[in-house]
Design a protein around this motif. Structure first.
Motif, mmCIF file in Angstrom:
data_model
loop_
_atom_site.group_PDB
_atom_site.id
_atom_site.type_symbol
_atom_site.label_atom_id
_atom_site.label_comp_id
_atom_site.label_asym_id
_atom_site.label_seq_id
_atom_site.Cartn_x
_atom_site.Cartn_y
_atom_site.Cartn_z
ATOM 1 N N ALA A 24 0.841 -1.204 0.000
ATOM 2 C CA ALA A 24 0.000 0.000 0.000
ATOM 3 C C ALA A 24 0.869 1.244 0.000
ATOM 4 O O ALA A 24 1.964 1.267 0.562
ATOM 5 C CB ALA A 24 -0.917 -0.001 1.210
ATOM 6 N N GLN A 25 0.368 2.286 -0.637
ATOM 7 C CA GLN A 25 1.044 3.571 -0.697
ATOM 8 C C GLN A 25 0.189 4.632 -0.003
ATOM 9 O O GLN A 25 -1.040 4.606 -0.121
ATOM 10 C CB GLN A 25 1.296 3.991 -2.153
ATOM 11 N N PRO A 26 0.821 5.557 0.712
ATOM 12 C CA PRO A 26 0.045 6.613 1.384
ATOM 13 C C PRO A 26 -0.660 7.512 0.367
ATOM 14 O O PRO A 26 -0.067 7.912 -0.637
ATOM 15 C CB PRO A 26 1.089 7.372 2.196
ATOM 16 N N LYS A 27 -1.912 7.848 0.624
ATOM 17 C CA LYS A 27 -2.710 8.716 -0.246
ATOM 18 C C LYS A 27 -3.485 9.699 0.630
ATOM 19 O O LYS A 27 -4.699 9.601 0.790
ATOM 20 C CB LYS A 27 -3.690 7.888 -1.084
ATOM 21 N N PRO A 28 -2.774 10.636 1.196
ATOM 22 C CA PRO A 28 -3.460 11.565 2.117
ATOM 23 C C PRO A 28 -4.527 12.415 1.440
ATOM 24 O O PRO A 28 -5.462 12.870 2.108
ATOM 25 C CB PRO A 28 -2.319 12.423 2.657
ATOM 26 N N ASP A 35 -1.660 -4.316 5.088
ATOM 27 C CA ASP A 35 -2.107 -3.740 3.825
ATOM 28 C C ASP A 35 -2.524 -4.825 2.827
ATOM 29 O O ASP A 35 -3.454 -4.637 2.048
ATOM 30 C CB ASP A 35 -1.028 -2.838 3.234
ATOM 31 N N ARG A 36 -1.853 -5.987 2.888
ATOM 32 C CA ARG A 36 -2.222 -7.085 1.990
ATOM 33 C C ARG A 36 -3.587 -7.659 2.385
ATOM 34 O O ARG A 36 -4.411 -7.934 1.511
ATOM 35 C CB ARG A 36 -1.151 -8.174 2.064
ATOM 36 N N VAL A 37 -3.813 -7.833 3.689
ATOM 37 C CA VAL A 37 -5.112 -8.347 4.145
ATOM 38 C C VAL A 37 -6.229 -7.348 3.814
ATOM 39 O O VAL A 37 -7.320 -7.735 3.378
ATOM 40 C CB VAL A 37 -5.066 -8.638 5.659
ATOM 41 N N ILE A 38 -5.950 -6.063 3.975
ATOM 42 C CA ILE A 38 -6.961 -5.047 3.638
ATOM 43 C C ILE A 38 -7.293 -5.100 2.150
ATOM 44 O O ILE A 38 -8.475 -5.006 1.759
ATOM 45 C CB ILE A 38 -6.465 -3.646 4.039
ATOM 46 N N ALA A 39 -6.272 -5.277 1.316
ATOM 47 C CA ALA A 39 -6.514 -5.364 -0.133
ATOM 48 C C ALA A 39 -7.354 -6.591 -0.480
ATOM 49 O O ALA A 39 -8.261 -6.518 -1.334
ATOM 50 C CB ALA A 39 -5.188 -5.401 -0.877
ATOM 51 N N ASP A 40 -7.092 -7.726 0.193
ATOM 52 C CA ASP A 40 -7.902 -8.925 -0.059
ATOM 53 C C ASP A 40 -9.367 -8.686 0.316
ATOM 54 O O ASP A 40 -10.280 -9.065 -0.421
ATOM 55 C CB ASP A 40 -7.340 -10.104 0.755
ATOM 56 N N VAL A 41 -9.553 -8.066 1.474
ATOM 57 C CA VAL A 41 -10.930 -7.791 1.914
ATOM 58 C C VAL A 41 -11.611 -6.817 0.958
ATOM 59 O O VAL A 41 -12.791 -6.992 0.604
ATOM 60 C CB VAL A 41 -10.917 -7.245 3.348
ATOM 61 N N GLN A 42 -10.930 -5.794 0.523
ATOM 62 C CA GLN A 42 -11.515 -4.839 -0.418
ATOM 63 C C GLN A 42 -11.937 -5.525 -1.713
ATOM 64 O O GLN A 42 -13.025 -5.251 -2.245
ATOM 65 C CB GLN A 42 -10.516 -3.722 -0.711
ATOM 66 N N ALA A 43 -11.070 -6.395 -2.226
ATOM 67 C CA ALA A 43 -11.382 -7.081 -3.485
ATOM 68 C C ALA A 43 -12.607 -7.996 -3.332
ATOM 69 O O ALA A 43 -13.466 -8.059 -4.222
ATOM 70 C CB ALA A 43 -10.166 -7.888 -3.951
ATOM 71 N N GLU A 44 -12.686 -8.704 -2.195
ATOM 72 C CA GLU A 44 -13.833 -9.601 -2.009
ATOM 73 C C GLU A 44 -15.124 -8.810 -1.808
ATOM 74 O O GLU A 44 -16.170 -9.157 -2.388
ATOM 75 C CB GLU A 44 -13.578 -10.512 -0.805
ATOM 76 N N ARG A 54 8.083 -7.908 15.743
ATOM 77 C CA ARG A 54 7.844 -7.444 14.372
ATOM 78 C C ARG A 54 7.301 -6.022 14.418
ATOM 79 O O ARG A 54 6.219 -5.760 14.958
ATOM 80 C CB ARG A 54 6.841 -8.359 13.650
ATOM 81 N N VAL A 55 8.089 -5.138 13.832
ATOM 82 C CA VAL A 55 7.662 -3.750 13.637
ATOM 83 C C VAL A 55 8.021 -3.410 12.200
ATOM 84 O O VAL A 55 9.195 -3.467 11.808
ATOM 85 C CB VAL A 55 8.352 -2.783 14.616
ATOM 86 N N GLU A 56 7.012 -3.019 11.391
ATOM 87 C CA GLU A 56 7.246 -2.834 9.955
ATOM 88 C C GLU A 56 6.595 -1.549 9.476
ATOM 89 O O GLU A 56 5.572 -1.097 10.022
ATOM 90 C CB GLU A 56 6.684 -4.024 9.170
ATOM 91 N N LEU A 57 7.228 -1.002 8.405
ATOM 92 C CA LEU A 57 6.678 0.181 7.742
ATOM 93 C C LEU A 57 5.669 -0.297 6.703
ATOM 94 O O LEU A 57 6.034 -0.942 5.717
ATOM 95 C CB LEU A 57 7.783 0.984 7.078
ATOM 96 N N ILE A 58 4.434 0.057 6.880
ATOM 97 C CA ILE A 58 3.351 -0.429 6.008
ATOM 98 C C ILE A 58 2.454 0.755 5.644
ATOM 99 O O ILE A 58 1.826 1.359 6.538
ATOM 100 C CB ILE A 58 2.514 -1.532 6.693
ATOM 101 N N GLY A 59 2.438 1.085 4.355
ATOM 102 C CA GLY A 59 1.527 2.106 3.847
ATOM 103 C C GLY A 59 1.761 3.487 4.418
ATOM 104 O O GLY A 59 0.785 4.219 4.612
ATOM 105 N N GLY A 60 3.038 3.832 4.732
ATOM 106 C CA GLY A 60 3.373 5.172 5.197
ATOM 107 C C GLY A 60 3.466 5.309 6.707
ATOM 108 O O GLY A 60 3.681 6.417 7.197
ATOM 109 N N GLY A 61 3.269 4.197 7.457
ATOM 110 C CA GLY A 61 3.385 4.273 8.920
ATOM 111 C C GLY A 61 3.877 2.945 9.469
ATOM 112 O O GLY A 61 3.718 1.893 8.851
#
Length: 338
Positions: free
Chosen positions: A184-188, A280-289, A235-242
């Motif tokens: 995911a990419q940030p889209k403010p 962000d990957r799980v959110i994308a899967d949910v959005q697509a379904e 686990r601490v990761e940068l995901i979608g701008g945060g």
């Protein structure tokens, strides 16, 4: 001689007297008197009798009807069809002393009106009864005519659970395969970022019953540095701008980890399961379904923005789930992605 002459004269006078006396008797002979008497007296006697009959019949019609109800029909019947309307008139409208109809309107003029009113009244009174009978005969029609009552989310979910179409397991696997490398990419501008507020509480979470919602009820935003997060979470990761940290199946915003990377579309836990897939990957899967089922109309961007949360709320309501507007364990299980 004188005697003989006198005797002849006397005889002649006697014969003349007898002739004179017999002539009236011949004129008024018994046969003629009887014939003339029959011809003259019988008409004279018949006329008074006929004249007397009329007052008697009139008296019967006028006075007999008053003294004996129903007797007026008898004289009328003897006169044939002409007397029949009088009896109908007297029966329907009444008569005065002279036997004339009391009302000015004729029965034929009033009877249709009464009939029309009767039919109209019958139709008007039969309409509710017919409606009630139809409602009793067809309970489904009565139920559709009943006033609608707004259903709760759980009731809507129970009613529409069978109607909600879900992608087959093969389609779910295809969706996941498509987003295997999704980032995911940030889209403010499209999805505004939320700001940190240590007093923030997830709205309505106190009403969500069950242990699977405990993390939402107890969530409190915290501000810490990188060392604090590294020392507690592996686990601490940068995901979608945060930056996010993972803990027991959920990803949380790591407020304060990097002041230059604090873009979050949603402040709260995101359930992904125990495989720790990136949020962000799980959110994308949910959005697509949700998009395939017609709930989500936006772009598959992996950001849990307002449109995605609105689609989640509608889906959860139809499934009888708690309307959390986020990705929680019951929702992900319902979508077949846990």
């Amino acid at each position: 001689m004188k005697r003989f002459t006198s005797l002849l004269i006397g005889c002649s006078l006697a014969l003349a007297g007898v002739a004179v006396a017999q002539q009236p008797n011949e004129e008024a002979s018994p046969g003629k008197k009887k014939k003339q008497g029959t011809e003259q007296t019988q008409p004279a006697q018949a006329k008074p009798g006929a004249t007397a009959a009329k007052p008697h019949a009139t008296a019967v019609r006028e006075h007999g009807a008053r003294n004996e109800p129903g007797t007026m029909n008898e004289p009328a019947a003897t006169k044939g069809r002409k007397g029949q309307p009088k009896s109908e008139t007297s029966a329907q409208t009444g008569t005065n002393v002279s036997g004339q109809p009391a009302g000015s309107a004729t029965p034929s003029a009033e009877q249709p009106k009464k009939g029309m009113k009767g039919r109209a009244a019958t139709k008007a009174s039969a309409t509710p009864a017919a409606t009630a009978a139809a409602a009793r005969a067809t309970p489904g029609a009565a139920a559709s005519a009943a006033p609608s009552v707004p259903a709760t989310g759980q009731q809507r979910g129970q009613a529409n659970a069978a109607a909600a179409k879900k992608p087959a397991p093969q389609q779910v696997q295809q969706i996941k395969a498509q987003h295997a490398n999704f980032r995911a990419q940030p889209k403010p501008q499209q999805v505004p970022a939320v700001t940190y507020n240590q007093n923030y509480r997830i709205q309505g979470s106190d009403q969500w019953q069950g242990p699977q919602y405990e993390v939402f009820r107890s969530y409190r935003p915290e501000w810490h540095d990188q060392g604090w997060y590294r020392s507690r979470y592996n686990r601490v990761e940068l995901i979608g701008g945060g930056y996010y940290y993972w803990n027991n199946g959920y990803w949380y915003p790591a407020w304060g980890y990097d002041s230059g990377a604090q873009y979050y579309a949603y402040d709260g836990p995101i359930y992904v399961g125990h495989r720790a897939e990136p949020p962000d990957r799980v959110i994308a899967d949910v959005q697509a379904e949700l998009q395939q089922m017609g709930y989500y109309k936006g772009e598959v961007d992996g950001l849990l923005g307002p449109m995605t949360r609105e689609a989640l709320t509608a889906y959860q309501a139809d499934q009888g789930l708690a309307t959390t507007a986020v990705i929680d364990e019951p929702t992900l299980d319902s979508l077949g992605m846990s």
